[in-house]
Motif scaffolding. Structure first.
Motif, PDB file in Angstrom:
ATOM      1  N   UNK A 163       0.837  -1.208   0.000  1.00 57.29           N
ATOM      2  CA  UNK A 163       0.000   0.000   0.000  1.00 57.29           C
ATOM      3  C   UNK A 163       0.869   1.254   0.000  1.00 57.29           C
ATOM      4  N   UNK A 164       1.931   1.245   0.791  1.00 56.27           N
ATOM      5  CA  UNK A 164       2.801   2.428   0.867  1.00 56.27           C
ATOM      6  C   UNK A 164       3.493   2.710  -0.464  1.00 56.27           C
ATOM      7  N   UNK A 165       3.893   1.662  -1.177  1.00 59.69           N
ATOM      8  CA  UNK A 165       4.510   1.859  -2.488  1.00 59.69           C
ATOM      9  C   UNK A 165       3.524   2.518  -3.443  1.00 59.69           C
ATOM     10  N   UNK A 166       2.300   1.999  -3.483  1.00 63.03           N
ATOM     11  CA  UNK A 166       1.297   2.523  -4.405  1.00 63.03           C
ATOM     12  C   UNK A 166       0.890   3.949  -4.068  1.00 63.03           C
ATOM     13  N   UNK A 167       0.577   4.184  -2.793  1.00 59.57           N
ATOM     14  CA  UNK A 167       0.133   5.526  -2.408  1.00 59.57           C
ATOM     15  C   UNK A 167       1.288   6.516  -2.417  1.00 59.57           C
ATOM     16  N   UNK A 168       2.488   6.036  -2.053  1.00 51.38           N
ATOM     17  CA  UNK A 168       3.650   6.919  -2.037  1.00 51.38           C
ATOM     18  C   UNK A 168       3.977   7.460  -3.419  1.00 51.38           C
ATOM     19  N   UNK A 169       3.947   6.585  -4.425  1.00 47.26           N
ATOM     20  CA  UNK A 169       4.224   7.027  -5.790  1.00 47.26           C
ATOM     21  C   UNK A 169       3.099   7.932  -6.307  1.00 47.26           C
ATOM     22  N   UNK A 170       1.864   7.634  -5.930  1.00 49.40           N
ATOM     23  CA  UNK A 170       0.746   8.499  -6.323  1.00 49.40           C
ATOM     24  C   UNK A 170       0.922   9.891  -5.739  1.00 49.40           C
ATOM     25  N   UNK A 171       1.331   9.954  -4.483  1.00 48.73           N
ATOM     26  CA  UNK A 171       1.541  11.252  -3.835  1.00 48.73           C
ATOM     27  C   UNK A 171       2.705  11.992  -4.464  1.00 48.73           C
ATOM     28  N   UNK A 172       3.791  11.290  -4.759  1.00 45.84           N
ATOM     29  CA  UNK A 172       4.943  11.941  -5.390  1.00 45.84           C
ATOM     30  C   UNK A 172       4.549  12.569  -6.720  1.00 45.84           C
ATOM     31  N   UNK A 173       3.791  11.833  -7.501  1.00 49.38           N
ATOM     32  CA  UNK A 173       3.368  12.359  -8.800  1.00 49.38           C
ATOM     33  C   UNK A 173       2.431  13.557  -8.636  1.00 49.38           C
ATOM     34  N   UNK A 174       1.591  13.497  -7.601  1.00 46.85           N
ATOM     35  CA  UNK A 174       0.681  14.620  -7.362  1.00 46.85           C
ATOM     36  C   UNK A 174       1.456  15.873  -6.980  1.00 46.85           C
ATOM     37  N   UNK A 175       2.528  15.689  -6.219  1.00 45.94           N
ATOM     38  CA  UNK A 175       3.314  16.833  -5.753  1.00 45.94           C
ATOM     39  C   UNK A 175       4.314  17.332  -6.795  1.00 45.94           C
ATOM     40  N   UNK A 176       4.956  16.395  -7.502  1.00 45.49           N
ATOM     41  CA  UNK A 176       6.039  16.756  -8.420  1.00 45.49           C
ATOM     42  C   UNK A 176       5.628  16.757  -9.887  1.00 45.49           C
ATOM     43  N   UNK A 177       4.493  16.130 -10.177  1.00 43.71           N
ATOM     44  CA  UNK A 177       4.106  15.959 -11.565  1.00 43.71           C
ATOM     45  C   UNK A 177       4.736  14.707 -12.153  1.00 43.71           C
ATOM     46  N   UNK A 178       4.198  14.245 -13.278  1.00 46.41           N
ATOM     47  CA  UNK A 178       4.733  13.069 -13.955  1.00 46.41           C
ATOM     48  C   UNK A 178       5.952  13.476 -14.769  1.00 46.41           C
ATOM     49  N   UNK A 179       7.062  12.806 -14.543  1.00 49.39           N
ATOM     50  CA  UNK A 179       8.300  13.123 -15.241  1.00 49.39           C
ATOM     51  C   UNK A 179       8.317  12.471 -16.624  1.00 49.39           C
ATOM     52  N   UNK A 180       9.164  12.978 -17.512  1.00 50.59           N
ATOM     53  CA  UNK A 180       9.222  12.417 -18.876  1.00 50.59           C
ATOM     54  C   UNK A 180       9.449  10.909 -18.868  1.00 50.59           C
ATOM     55  N   UNK A 181       8.656  10.219 -19.680  1.00 51.48           N
ATOM     56  CA  UNK A 181       8.774   8.772 -19.923  1.00 51.48           C
ATOM     57  C   UNK A 181       8.335   7.897 -18.749  1.00 51.48           C
ATOM     58  N   UNK A 182       7.809   8.501 -17.699  1.00 48.13           N
ATOM     59  CA  UNK A 182       7.393   7.675 -16.557  1.00 48.13           C
ATOM     60  C   UNK A 182       6.165   6.824 -16.877  1.00 48.13           C
ATOM     61  N   UNK A 183       5.301   7.315 -17.720  1.00 44.18           N
ATOM     62  CA  UNK A 183       4.119   6.545 -18.083  1.00 44.18           C
ATOM     63  C   UNK A 183       3.052   6.558 -17.007  1.00 44.18           C
ATOM     64  N   UNK A 184       2.042   5.730 -17.239  1.00 43.86           N
ATOM     65  CA  UNK A 184       0.863   5.695 -16.368  1.00 43.86           C
ATOM     66  C   UNK A 184       1.163   4.903 -15.098  1.00 43.86           C
ATOM     67  N   UNK A 185       0.656   5.393 -13.972  1.00 46.62           N
ATOM     68  CA  UNK A 185       0.818   4.705 -12.698  1.00 46.62           C
ATOM     69  C   UNK A 185      -0.403   3.830 -12.435  1.00 46.62           C
TER      70      UNK A 185
END
Length: 341
Positions: A163-185
């Motif tokens: 759960x922490x991996x999934x929510x942590x990456x979702x939060x990072x993307x929400x705060x930092x935006x999706x970086x080039x080539x990262x694709x869909x989470x």
């Protein structure tokens, strides 16, 4: 009294370990010919003509051939072999072996993450592997709770990590935006399913103060209507169980918790009743029966005997109509309790 926890449909809506192939057909397109031929034999002896020794030997041979072909050990194709091996061990009730396979792949992924995960050139691979790591941990949590393994501390750790991996990456993307080539989470469905897995673990452990907020968070992820009714029922159940565990003088009153549980059960019933075909599924039918039963339980807790009797009778009829034996039995138990009062 026993409110009903609704777990029958979790597998249909959740973050499950991805099955790369469970039939013969896709293998040809995914692997070099001699690897594919070996995997077909492994699959034959693990699914169609069960023979543990032969299947294990062919899976090991397939991995060796993949190495000789210089296939990326962290590719979907090679990880798919390991996933199928873990499933194969589980099918033969060799749960410790299945756990070893998934734990080793998780460790390998995290080692790669520490070395290359921050490099922009590996952005797409990082996303893919991070999602795999989360799925491995969710699956490991389920394996650790198996009655033949029964390592609840490790189950909690694994489910929490997933759960922490999934929510942590979702939060990072929400705060930092999706970086080039990262694709869909991960999708909302996958996020919700991971929360449900952890919530059901806490429910089984009678740690309802922890399961309730997880069910609530899963509801906010907009699941399909019939499954939303399931989650609302489970939230009502958790709230009611929290109430029964609270110490005297706790800050939230018994009456407030009953009212909150009742409110969520009423929402579950309203949602389930409102879904029409083709969107309506078995979850809605069972959701109606479960919500109606639980409303009877809550009425009984509040001393509203006539309302409780009405709800139990309705729940029994609904459950009987869909062949829901547990629902019939629980409703009849409720009626018997009321008859003794």
């Amino acid at each position: 009294m026993a409110v009903i926890v609704f777990i029958c449909a979790v597998g249909a809506y959740g973050f499950v370990l991805y099955r790369y192939w469970t039939t013969m057909r896709p293998i040809n397109n995914m692997y070099p010919e001699h690897v594919a031929n070996t995997l077909r034999r492994a699959l034959y002896y693990s699914k169609y003509q069960p023979n543990m020794l032969k299947a294990n030997a062919y899976y090991a041979k397939a991995l060796n051939l993949a190495r000789e072909e210089n296939m990326d050990p962290l590719s979907d194709e090679v990880l798919g072999i390991y996933i199928r091996i873990a499933e194969f061990f589980s099918d033969f009730q060799e749960y410790d072996e299945a756990i070893l396979v998934l734990e080793s792949r998780f460790d390998t992924i995290m080692t790669w993450m520490n070395l290359y995960g921050s490099s922009p050139e590996f952005a797409a691979k990082r996303t893919r592997l991070l999602k795999k790591a989360a799925s491995f941990k969710i699956e490991l949590g389920k394996l650790y709770t198996n009655q033949y393994v029964n390592e609840q501390d490790k189950a909690e750790t694994s489910l929490t990590q997933g759960v922490e991996i999934l929510l942590g990456e979702s939060l990072r993307r929400a705060n930092e935006g999706v970086k080039p080539n990262e694709g869909v989470w991960a999708s909302q469905e996958e996020l919700g399913g991971s929360l449900e897995s952890l919530a059901h673990f806490y429910e089984k452990e009678s740690r309802h103060n922890l399961s309730a907020p997880l069910f609530l968070r899963a509801i906010t992820l907009a699941p399909p209507p019939c499954h939303a009714a399931v989650l609302m029922n489970n939230l009502a159940t958790s709230l009611a169980q929290t109430m029964s565990e609270q110490a005297v003088g706790a800050p939230t009153s018994r009456a407030a918790l009953v009212a909150n549980a009742r409110s969520w059960a009423e929402k579950a019933l309203s949602v389930a009743q409102g879904v029409k075909p083709p969107e309506r599924t078995e979850e809605c039918d069972m959701g109606c029966a479960v919500a109606t039963h639980n409303l009877g339980e809550f009425a009984e807790m509040e001393g509203l005997v006539d309302e409780a009797r009405k709800r139990y009778n309705e729940a029994s009829s609904l459950a009987r109509a869909i062949g829901f034996k547990q629902g019939v039995a629980q409703a009849e138990e409720g009626l018997q309790r009321l008859n003794k009062k």
